[in-house]
Design a protein around this motif. Structure first.
Motif, mmCIF file in Angstrom:
data_model
loop_
_atom_site.group_PDB
_atom_site.id
_atom_site.type_symbol
_atom_site.label_atom_id
_atom_site.label_comp_id
_atom_site.label_asym_id
_atom_site.label_seq_id
_atom_site.Cartn_x
_atom_site.Cartn_y
_atom_site.Cartn_z
ATOM 1 N N ALA A 215 0.830 -1.208 0.000
ATOM 2 C CA ALA A 215 0.000 0.000 0.000
ATOM 3 C C ALA A 215 0.861 1.254 0.000
ATOM 4 N N VAL A 216 1.940 1.246 0.777
ATOM 5 C CA VAL A 216 2.834 2.410 0.805
ATOM 6 C C VAL A 216 3.458 2.634 -0.560
ATOM 7 N N ARG A 217 3.932 1.560 -1.191
ATOM 8 C CA ARG A 217 4.570 1.706 -2.506
ATOM 9 C C ARG A 217 3.582 2.194 -3.547
ATOM 10 N N ARG A 218 2.377 1.623 -3.567
ATOM 11 C CA ARG A 218 1.389 2.002 -4.573
ATOM 12 C C ARG A 218 0.854 3.413 -4.359
ATOM 13 N N SER A 219 0.891 3.899 -3.132
ATOM 14 C CA SER A 219 0.403 5.255 -2.866
ATOM 15 C C SER A 219 1.484 6.311 -3.038
ATOM 16 N N GLY A 220 2.665 5.874 -3.492
ATOM 17 C CA GLY A 220 3.742 6.821 -3.741
ATOM 18 C C GLY A 220 4.600 7.127 -2.544
ATOM 19 N N GLY A 221 4.479 6.340 -1.471
ATOM 20 C CA GLY A 221 5.270 6.575 -0.278
ATOM 21 C C GLY A 221 6.678 6.023 -0.392
ATOM 22 N N ASP A 222 7.471 6.297 0.613
ATOM 23 C CA ASP A 222 8.865 5.865 0.651
ATOM 24 C C ASP A 222 8.952 4.508 1.327
ATOM 25 N N ILE A 223 9.071 3.454 0.518
ATOM 26 C CA ILE A 223 9.108 2.099 1.061
ATOM 27 C C ILE A 223 10.364 1.868 1.890
ATOM 28 N N ASP A 224 11.448 2.596 1.574
ATOM 29 C CA ASP A 224 12.683 2.440 2.331
ATOM 30 C C ASP A 224 12.565 3.009 3.742
ATOM 31 N N PHE A 225 11.559 3.856 3.970
ATOM 32 C CA PHE A 225 11.336 4.419 5.294
ATOM 33 C C PHE A 225 10.641 3.420 6.216
ATOM 34 N N LEU A 226 10.011 2.405 5.607
ATOM 35 C CA LEU A 226 9.162 1.473 6.337
ATOM 36 C C LEU A 226 9.935 0.223 6.737
ATOM 37 N N SER A 227 9.823 -0.176 7.984
ATOM 38 C CA SER A 227 10.378 -1.447 8.446
ATOM 39 C C SER A 227 9.224 -2.452 8.502
ATOM 40 N N SER A 228 8.986 -3.111 7.387
ATOM 41 C CA SER A 228 7.815 -3.983 7.295
ATOM 42 C C SER A 228 7.934 -5.205 8.198
ATOM 43 N N GLN A 229 9.152 -5.680 8.419
ATOM 44 C CA GLN A 229 9.321 -6.828 9.315
ATOM 45 C C GLN A 229 8.917 -6.464 10.746
ATOM 46 N N LEU A 230 9.223 -5.234 11.147
ATOM 47 C CA LEU A 230 8.822 -4.782 12.479
ATOM 48 C C LEU A 230 7.307 -4.653 12.573
ATOM 49 N N ILE A 231 6.657 -4.290 11.476
ATOM 50 C CA ILE A 231 5.194 -4.196 11.456
ATOM 51 C C ILE A 231 4.575 -5.536 11.833
ATOM 52 N N ARG A 232 5.110 -6.634 11.268
ATOM 53 C CA ARG A 232 4.555 -7.959 11.593
ATOM 54 C C ARG A 232 4.716 -8.261 13.073
ATOM 55 N N LEU A 233 5.886 -7.966 13.643
ATOM 56 C CA LEU A 233 6.116 -8.221 15.062
ATOM 57 C C LEU A 233 5.180 -7.391 15.929
ATOM 58 N N VAL A 234 5.034 -6.110 15.604
ATOM 59 C CA VAL A 234 4.169 -5.217 16.383
ATOM 60 C C VAL A 234 2.721 -5.685 16.332
ATOM 61 N N PHE A 235 2.231 -6.003 15.140
ATOM 62 C CA PHE A 235 0.837 -6.417 15.018
ATOM 63 C C PHE A 235 0.589 -7.779 15.652
ATOM 64 N N PHE A 236 1.555 -8.682 15.567
ATOM 65 C CA PHE A 236 1.383 -9.970 16.226
ATOM 66 C C PHE A 236 1.230 -9.781 17.732
ATOM 67 N N ALA A 237 2.149 -9.016 18.335
ATOM 68 C CA ALA A 237 2.083 -8.791 19.781
ATOM 69 C C ALA A 237 0.807 -8.048 20.169
ATOM 70 N N MET A 238 0.404 -7.081 19.361
ATOM 71 C CA MET A 238 -0.793 -6.305 19.667
ATOM 72 C C MET A 238 -2.051 -7.163 19.608
ATOM 73 N N ILE A 239 -2.188 -7.959 18.548
ATOM 74 C CA ILE A 239 -3.394 -8.778 18.407
ATOM 75 C C ILE A 239 -3.450 -9.846 19.488
ATOM 76 N N VAL A 240 -2.308 -10.472 19.781
ATOM 77 C CA VAL A 240 -2.280 -11.461 20.869
ATOM 78 C C VAL A 240 -2.677 -10.796 22.181
ATOM 79 N N GLY A 241 -2.195 -9.574 22.414
ATOM 80 C CA GLY A 241 -2.564 -8.856 23.630
ATOM 81 C C GLY A 241 -4.047 -8.574 23.703
ATOM 82 N N PHE A 242 -4.636 -8.125 22.609
ATOM 83 C CA PHE A 242 -6.075 -7.870 22.583
ATOM 84 C C PHE A 242 -6.871 -9.151 22.812
ATOM 85 N N VAL A 243 -6.426 -10.238 22.175
ATOM 86 C CA VAL A 243 -7.121 -11.517 22.343
ATOM 87 C C VAL A 243 -7.068 -11.967 23.794
ATOM 88 N N SER A 244 -5.915 -11.808 24.442
ATOM 89 C CA SER A 244 -5.782 -12.238 25.836
ATOM 90 C C SER A 244 -6.649 -11.405 26.777
#
Length: 281
Positions: A215-244
């Protein structure tokens, strides 16, 4: 392999388009083999009552079948981009090709990988897989095996059909059809295998990671600014926290599967975080 423009080029080997045309061999190893395959294994093999190597081998074979045909969508995506986009993102290897075919070879490999995976699964696990979809009466013999092969190839065909819709959508709609495309790609093994709550969260977080980058690339954003691997870690921890918080799954944070997945996500994120968020500052 011939790349002259006087004859049709036949791309006969699985994963060749990903490794040599669409991306690079290092991408195939790091992104497909060491990430996508591992994520599927973590999501669908960790939550069984006992460790079973035959299930792991079957999952690898079935996902290999999926990726083999997924390359047809990659090739179609590049061809459409070349014909319709003002500034398509095409590799030099693609530009050096003229006429080429990737099917039916990709489907041939998908059939081979699928048959191999079903054969290696074993009678007991095949019976269990068939019972998940109400076909236990077929038995684990040739009839049941044939049904499993047909069902998995149907899941592969469904993913390919969604890929075709994605490829022919306008760019603004591709951002949203990207999500069902990746759901069909990663969630397909659920027809045969239990996923578990934490496994489902992992797939959801991974799809968020890949979608965010696209989405960032297609919207013209700077993909090099994004740490996509960290996004997966953050969302995994967040969703597990909400579920718990929302369910009685109080043991979710003490389960070894949860921490194994967190460790995997952290190890995948660390080099990118160092390169983009620490070293570059």
């Amino acid at each position: 392999m011939r790349t002259d423009k006087t004859a049709m080029t036949h791309l006969k080997w699985p994963f060749y388009y990903t490794a040599k045309i669409k991306r690079t061999p290092s991408f195939l190893i790091k992104q497909v083999f060491l990430e996508e395959f591992v994520i599927v294994l973590l999501a669908f093999s960790l939550f069984r009552a006992s460790f079973d190597l035959s299930v792991i081998v079957c999952l690898i074979s079935l996902f290999a079948a999926m990726i083999s045909v997924y390359e047809i969508g990659y090739a179609e995506n590049d061809r459409i981009g070349q014909s319709k986009e003002a500034d398509p993102k095409l590799s030099k290897s693609f530009q050096d090709l003229d006429q080429f075919v990737i099917a039916p070879y990709s489907w041939g490999w998908a059939v081979i990988f699928t048959i191999l995976g079903v054969l290696l699964l074993g009678d007991g696990n095949r019976a269990e897989a068939l019972s998940r979809i109400g076909l236990e009466d077929l038995g684990a013999g040739p009839t049941g095996m044939g049904a499993m092969v047909a069902i998995w190839l149907g899941m592969v065909a469904l993913c390919q059909a969604i890929f075709a819709i994605f490829n022919h959508a306008t760019l603004i709609w591709r951002v949203y059809t990207y999500v069902p495309l990746h759901i069909s790609k990663y969630l397909a093994p659920i027809v045969f295998f239990e996923i578990g709550l934490v496994g489902a969260v992992l797939l959801a977080a991974h799809i968020v990671r890949t979608w965010a980058a696209y989405a960032v690339r297609r919207s013209g954003g700077d993909i090099d600014f994004l740490s996509s691997q960290l996004i997966r870690l953050v969302f995994f921890a967040m969703i597990v926290g909400f579920v718990s918080l929302a369910t009685p799954e109080s043991g979710i944070w003490t389960a070894w599967q949860t921490w194994l997945i967190i460790t995997f996500c952290a190890l995948r994120a660390a080099p990118e975080v160092w390169r983009k968020m620490i070293k570059a500052q």
